[in-house]
Design a protein around this motif. Sequence first.
Motif, PDB file in Angstrom:
ATOM      1  N   UNK A  40       0.852  -1.177   0.000  1.00  0.00           N
ATOM      2  CA  UNK A  40       0.000   0.000   0.000  1.00  0.00           C
ATOM      3  C   UNK A  40       0.891   1.231   0.000  1.00  0.00           C
ATOM      4  N   UNK A  41       0.872   1.981  -1.086  1.00  0.00           N
ATOM      5  CA  UNK A  41       1.774   3.127  -1.234  1.00  0.00           C
ATOM      6  C   UNK A  41       1.475   4.211  -0.202  1.00  0.00           C
ATOM      7  N   UNK A  42       0.211   4.430   0.093  1.00  0.00           N
ATOM      8  CA  UNK A  42      -0.143   5.454   1.073  1.00  0.00           C
ATOM      9  C   UNK A  42       0.451   5.116   2.437  1.00  0.00           C
ATOM     10  N   UNK A 132      -4.217   9.684 -13.269  1.00  0.00           N
ATOM     11  CA  UNK A 132      -4.499  11.103 -13.110  1.00  0.00           C
ATOM     12  C   UNK A 132      -5.274  11.387 -11.826  1.00  0.00           C
ATOM     13  N   UNK A 133      -4.927  12.499 -11.199  1.00  0.00           N
ATOM     14  CA  UNK A 133      -5.723  13.008 -10.088  1.00  0.00           C
ATOM     15  C   UNK A 133      -6.935  13.748 -10.646  1.00  0.00           C
ATOM     16  N   UNK A 242      -0.364  10.260 -10.067  1.00  0.00           N
ATOM     17  CA  UNK A 242       0.027   9.404  -8.947  1.00  0.00           C
ATOM     18  C   UNK A 242       0.546   8.086  -9.511  1.00  0.00           C
ATOM     19  N   UNK A 243       1.463   7.461  -8.791  1.00  0.00           N
ATOM     20  CA  UNK A 243       1.972   6.147  -9.181  1.00  0.00           C
ATOM     21  C   UNK A 243       0.801   5.230  -9.534  1.00  0.00           C
ATOM     22  N   UNK A 244       0.951   4.486 -10.605  1.00  0.00           N
ATOM     23  CA  UNK A 244      -0.141   3.647 -11.110  1.00  0.00           C
ATOM     24  C   UNK A 244      -0.615   2.609 -10.087  1.00  0.00           C
ATOM     25  N   UNK A 249      -3.643   5.846  -2.256  1.00  0.00           N
ATOM     26  CA  UNK A 249      -2.911   7.109  -2.365  1.00  0.00           C
ATOM     27  C   UNK A 249      -3.653   8.079  -3.269  1.00  0.00           C
ATOM     28  N   UNK A 250      -4.172   7.586  -4.384  1.00  0.00           N
ATOM     29  CA  UNK A 250      -4.905   8.445  -5.309  1.00  0.00           C
ATOM     30  C   UNK A 250      -6.130   9.050  -4.634  1.00  0.00           C
TER      31      UNK A 250
END
Length: 307
Positions: A40-42, A132-133, A242-244, A249-250
């Motif tokens: 989990x990137x977040x 994309x955000x 944001x990282x794919x 995180x997105x």
Amino acid sequence: MNKIIFVLLSLGAALLVSACSRSADGIGAAETHIFDKSGNRLEAVREAGKLVIGISADYAPFAFSVEEDDGAISYQGSDVELGKYIAEQLGVEAEFQEMEMEECLKAAKEGTVDLVLLGMLPEESRLAYVDFTDPYYQPGRQVFLVKKAQRNEYKELEDFAGATVAAQYGTLQAQLVTEQLSKSYMELVDTISEGIEMVNTGRADALALDAQVTDDILDEYSSLALAAAEMEYEQEGVVGGVVEREPELLEAVNQVIDEVVEDGLYLGWMDTAIRMAVSEREADSRGITSQESLPESSRASQAAGSD
């Protein structure tokens, strides 16, 4: 066909774009920042205590470099402020890695940055690198800055035939000039400030701009005005990347962006960035320091904040 002349006017070492990443703003030296993509990137960002953000610091007012009195380089601009705010809301520090736009996107693909803020439009080809955000800035009318004495000469786009029109390299305005002013000469510049100087000195007849950034410019330069002619444009919002395949995180970044847009924070940051970029250009031409170039109220505010 447009005659495209690349204008590589240097603003000194502070505005040189490096293909290698650099960090600034007191965050420390650049470090490899690759997380296991299966995680989990977040959560990883919060554990690391930092959000690594890719920017291209040759794109005022979104991001640009400033050389301070002590020779240190700091990053300024509306995207820089957005990055700091996102990091703050996530409870971590912002670390900016500065590189060319293409390198930023590759870094996101490789996972060495968490987020890119490049003042970019959501072109489909960029989805190969990032997710994309939500949009955080909506471009306004696409206008031309000209000398006030000549503003009535440009009522239609056809009136720019044979004219030299400046546009910032890699921007929506450069794209629109290419598409809609086929009989004009486009001169690409690195910064808005360079384009303003070209119009002021007669080296360009017009500067293509987003109308939302012109108020402070017109306040600063009484000899300039907006032409009646405008370029056609169907609005697409400016987005981050944001990282794919990192939905947590997105979602977290989008929640902050939605707040920023709703509260009008980004437009305020852009207004400040435009004034700073114009002041930096004026200071550079007169050989004075970045602190001396700021309005007195801004210098007083910074001094108070440093106590």
